[in-house]
Write a protein that holds these residues in place. Structure first.
Motif, PDB file in Angstrom:
ATOM      1  N   VAL A  68      23.321 -16.824 -75.389  1.00  0.00           N
ATOM      2  CA  VAL A  68      23.556 -17.653 -76.605  1.00  0.00           C
ATOM      3  C   VAL A  68      24.772 -17.319 -77.229  1.00  0.00           C
ATOM      4  N   PHE A  69      25.607 -18.149 -77.260  1.00  0.00           N
ATOM      5  CA  PHE A  69      27.108 -17.970 -78.026  1.00  0.00           C
ATOM      6  C   PHE A  69      26.963 -18.448 -79.330  1.00  0.00           C
ATOM      7  N   LEU A  70      27.260 -18.005 -80.377  1.00  0.00           N
ATOM      8  CA  LEU A  70      27.106 -18.389 -81.686  1.00  0.00           C
ATOM      9  C   LEU A  70      28.630 -18.337 -82.355  1.00  0.00           C
ATOM     10  N   MET A  71      29.009 -19.526 -82.838  1.00  0.00           N
ATOM     11  CA  MET A  71      29.980 -19.453 -83.927  1.00  0.00           C
ATOM     12  C   MET A  71      29.546 -19.663 -85.274  1.00  0.00           C
ATOM     13  N   ILE A  72      30.223 -18.873 -86.165  1.00  0.00           N
ATOM     14  CA  ILE A  72      29.791 -18.832 -87.760  1.00  0.00           C
ATOM     15  C   ILE A  72      31.034 -19.100 -88.450  1.00  0.00           C
ATOM     16  N   LEU A 109      36.924 -27.659 -82.473  1.00  0.00           N
ATOM     17  CA  LEU A 109      36.966 -28.488 -81.453  1.00  0.00           C
ATOM     18  C   LEU A 109      37.210 -27.935 -80.218  1.00  0.00           C
ATOM     19  N   GLU A 110      37.787 -26.830 -80.141  1.00  0.00           N
ATOM     20  CA  GLU A 110      37.997 -26.026 -78.851  1.00  0.00           C
ATOM     21  C   GLU A 110      36.822 -25.500 -78.418  1.00  0.00           C
ATOM     22  N   TYR A 111      35.984 -25.028 -79.208  1.00  0.00           N
ATOM     23  CA  TYR A 111      34.522 -24.480 -79.158  1.00  0.00           C
ATOM     24  C   TYR A 111      33.630 -25.507 -78.308  1.00  0.00           C
ATOM     25  N   VAL A 112      33.674 -26.519 -78.963  1.00  0.00           N
ATOM     26  CA  VAL A 112      32.810 -27.773 -78.381  1.00  0.00           C
ATOM     27  C   VAL A 112      33.462 -28.208 -77.093  1.00  0.00           C
ATOM     28  N   ASP A 113      34.512 -28.356 -76.831  1.00  0.00           N
ATOM     29  CA  ASP A 113      35.002 -28.596 -75.592  1.00  0.00           C
ATOM     30  C   ASP A 113      34.754 -27.533 -74.382  1.00  0.00           C
ATOM     31  N   ALA A 114      35.062 -26.493 -74.995  1.00  0.00           N
ATOM     32  CA  ALA A 114      34.545 -25.053 -74.044  1.00  0.00           C
ATOM     33  C   ALA A 114      33.269 -25.196 -73.699  1.00  0.00           C
ATOM     34  N   ALA A 115      32.416 -25.387 -74.447  1.00  0.00           N
ATOM     35  CA  ALA A 115      30.985 -25.667 -74.350  1.00  0.00           C
ATOM     36  C   ALA A 115      30.692 -26.724 -73.512  1.00  0.00           C
ATOM     37  N   ARG A 116      31.395 -27.693 -73.533  1.00  0.00           N
ATOM     38  CA  ARG A 116      31.115 -28.968 -72.739  1.00  0.00           C
ATOM     39  C   ARG A 116      31.490 -28.624 -71.305  1.00  0.00           C
ATOM     40  N   ARG A 117      32.398 -27.861 -70.901  1.00  0.00           N
ATOM     41  CA  ARG A 117      32.936 -27.245 -69.753  1.00  0.00           C
ATOM     42  C   ARG A 117      31.843 -26.268 -68.883  1.00  0.00           C
ATOM     43  N   LEU A 118      31.509 -25.449 -69.864  1.00  0.00           N
ATOM     44  CA  LEU A 118      30.542 -24.526 -69.365  1.00  0.00           C
ATOM     45  C   LEU A 118      29.316 -24.967 -69.189  1.00  0.00           C
ATOM     46  N   LYS A 119      28.816 -25.854 -69.768  1.00  0.00           N
ATOM     47  CA  LYS A 119      27.485 -26.375 -69.642  1.00  0.00           C
ATOM     48  C   LYS A 119      27.153 -27.180 -68.207  1.00  0.00           C
ATOM     49  N   ALA A 147      22.906 -22.411 -70.668  1.00  0.00           N
ATOM     50  CA  ALA A 147      23.642 -21.609 -71.576  1.00  0.00           C
ATOM     51  C   ALA A 147      23.325 -22.268 -72.950  1.00  0.00           C
ATOM     52  N   ARG A 148      23.561 -21.727 -74.288  1.00  0.00           N
ATOM     53  CA  ARG A 148      23.461 -22.327 -75.254  1.00  0.00           C
ATOM     54  C   ARG A 148      24.540 -21.795 -76.370  1.00  0.00           C
ATOM     55  N   PHE A 149      25.014 -22.838 -76.972  1.00  0.00           N
ATOM     56  CA  PHE A 149      26.213 -22.901 -77.959  1.00  0.00           C
ATOM     57  C   PHE A 149      25.898 -23.247 -79.251  1.00  0.00           C
ATOM     58  N   GLN A 150      25.935 -22.495 -80.027  1.00  0.00           N
ATOM     59  CA  GLN A 150      25.225 -22.741 -81.414  1.00  0.00           C
ATOM     60  C   GLN A 150      26.528 -22.681 -82.694  1.00  0.00           C
ATOM     61  N   VAL A 206      25.551 -30.780 -76.167  1.00  0.00           N
ATOM     62  CA  VAL A 206      26.564 -29.812 -75.928  1.00  0.00           C
ATOM     63  C   VAL A 206      26.258 -28.562 -77.146  1.00  0.00           C
ATOM     64  N   ILE A 207      26.111 -28.839 -78.347  1.00  0.00           N
ATOM     65  CA  ILE A 207      25.780 -27.649 -79.112  1.00  0.00           C
ATOM     66  C   ILE A 207      24.577 -27.990 -80.043  1.00  0.00           C
ATOM     67  N   GLU A 208      23.994 -26.902 -80.585  1.00  0.00           N
ATOM     68  CA  GLU A 208      23.102 -26.706 -81.676  1.00  0.00           C
ATOM     69  C   GLU A 208      23.737 -26.636 -82.770  1.00  0.00           C
ATOM     70  N   TYR A 209      23.218 -27.435 -83.877  1.00  0.00           N
ATOM     71  CA  TYR A 209      23.796 -27.116 -85.173  1.00  0.00           C
ATOM     72  C   TYR A 209      22.887 -26.560 -85.970  1.00  0.00           C
ATOM     73  N   LEU A 210      23.015 -25.337 -86.490  1.00  0.00           N
ATOM     74  CA  LEU A 210      22.013 -24.566 -87.281  1.00  0.00           C
ATOM     75  C   LEU A 210      22.273 -24.637 -88.913  1.00  0.00           C
ATOM     76  N   GLY A 211      23.066 -25.712 -89.229  1.00  0.00           N
ATOM     77  CA  GLY A 211      23.306 -25.646 -90.614  1.00  0.00           C
ATOM     78  C   GLY A 211      23.624 -24.514 -91.288  1.00  0.00           C
ATOM     79  N   THR A 212      23.332 -24.315 -92.431  1.00  0.00           N
ATOM     80  CA  THR A 212      23.727 -23.138 -93.526  1.00  0.00           C
ATOM     81  C   THR A 212      22.543 -22.289 -93.810  1.00  0.00           C
ATOM     82  N   VAL A 213      22.989 -20.879 -93.961  1.00  0.00           N
ATOM     83  CA  VAL A 213      21.851 -20.153 -94.451  1.00  0.00           C
ATOM     84  C   VAL A 213      22.343 -19.200 -95.440  1.00  0.00           C
TER      85      VAL A 213
END
Length: 380
Positions: A194-198, A208-218, A224-227, A253-260
């Motif tokens: 599980v990769f997490l970007m905050i 945008l680079e994170y989403v593109d990288a997730a697209r490549r890796l998946k 693999a999970r990209f949050q 491609v990604i899981e959006y977790l909103g805000t906490v």
């Protein structure tokens, strides 16, 4: 301890003080100082008042570049300073630093800015950069102390003649509460990584680079999970809207977790925390994740490389390169469970050695003691 002082914090959002400067506020109040927060009022204001400080609303255009609005901000800051008559202003964020310094000089009030980031204008390589450099040079001239969040920014300002060497002091970001962000047990060995970007969802954060990288890796590691955790539609020119994020979710491609309110449970569940930002002052999310013993992946840019030791606490990749980011994530996936745990433990040790919040609080206490001593000498 410095003599009791009337201290004013100036910032572009009250939540900034609550989230990042609360330990400093609490320490100064405990030292007997009177503390007032001057910022656009938001939901954090009542909580700040409950700590024992006052909150005064500051009307300002946070993201705009309108010279007329900025002049109005300068006048408002000057009026607030004149009415509140603080012994010292502790300032954070770009507009508050620049226009606050100019306003404080006109009122003969001590002003201590903290350069938490340079902003796109300073790095634009055009007319906006020329304007920003000119403003910084005028604003910061002859200030007693200027804090920087990383050595790269401090060196840049010194080399360009914007500050003198004896003015500039470097801090480890805002510091980290090592008890609140305690080392957490690493997730179990089995299971998809599980990769997490905050971060606020801004292009400058490398979303945008994170989403593109997730697209490549998946396409290779389908499990693999990209949050992503953070606010959309932020008050920023590079903000990414909610509709775009929903499109990424539909794509899978990604899981959006909103805000906490509390990021710790999300960090605890992650195997690796990622921030492919274009430039940072001191990336709070990386500092918090490292304190919780999580490996990091970030860009080899000012701010980020001060937190991540490549190959020791995580991996650094090229900025603005989804390919390089994907390769760093691939390297992490290839690691054994034991190697991942070792990266996290090394990150925790680095936070204990270099980023404890006591370092930041002590630096501000020394700066205020110096101010009080100079005031006493002048009076004598």
């Amino acid at each position: 301890m410095a003599a009791r002082m009337n201290i004013l914090f100036s910032v572009n959002a009250a939540w900034n003080i609550w989230n990042f400067r609360r330990p400093l506020v609490e320490a100064l109040i405990a030292d007997g100082h009177k503390v007032t927060i001057l910022a656009p009022r938001d939901d954090s204001a009542p909580r700040l008042e409950a700590l024992g400080c006052a909150v005064r609303h500051l009307e300002m255009d946070v993201k705009g570049l309108n010279p007329l609005q900025d002049f109005k901000l300068l006048m408002r800051l000057r009026q607030h300073f004149r009415e509140l008559r603080p012994d010292a202003v502790l300032s954070f964020t770009i507009k508050n630093n620049i226009f606050g310094a100019i306003a404080a000089k006109s009122e003969k009030i001590a002003f201590i800015p903290n350069v938490t980031g340079l902003g796109t204008a300073f790095l634009s390589r055009g007319i906006l950069e020329m304007v920003a450099v000119t403003l910084y040079k005028r604003a910061f001239r002859n200030l007693p102390v200027i804090f920087f969040q990383n050595e790269d920014d401090r060196s840049l300002f010194v080399e360009r003649g914007l500050v003198a060497v004896d003015q500039a002091r470097c801090l480890p970001g805002s510091g980290i509460d090592l008890d609140r962000f305690a080392a957490a047990p690493y997730p179990l060995e089995h299971g998809a990584p599980v990769f997490l970007m905050i971060a606020r969802l801004l292009r400058d954060k490398g979303v945008l680079e994170y989403v593109d990288a997730a697209r490549r890796l998946k396409s290779v590691h389908s499990q693999a999970r990209f949050q992503i955790l953070g606010a959309t539609d932020a008050e920023n020119r590079t903000a990414i809207d909610r509709a775009t994020v929903e499109g990424w979710e539909r794509e899978g491609v990604i899981e959006y977790l909103g805000t906490v309110e509390d990021v710790r449970p999300m960090i605890e569940k992650a195997h690796c925390v990622v921030l492919p930002s274009y430039r940072e002052g001191a990336p709070r999310t990386l500092i918090e994740a490292a304190a919780m013993a999580r490996p990091l992946i970030s860009t080899d840019v000012p701010g980020c490389r001060a937190v991540v030791d490549d190959g020791i606490t995580g991996f650094l990749c090229e900025v603005r390169s989804a390919e390089s980011l994907a390769a760093a994530c691939e390297s992490f996936i290839a690691l054994s469970h034991e190697a991942r745990v070792a990266l996290g433990c090394a990150g925790r040790q680095k936070m204990e050695n270099e980023f404890a919040q006591s370092i930041v609080v002590d630096a501000y206490r020394r700066a205020l003691q110096d101010l009080a001593r100079k005031t006493t000498d002048v009076a004598a």
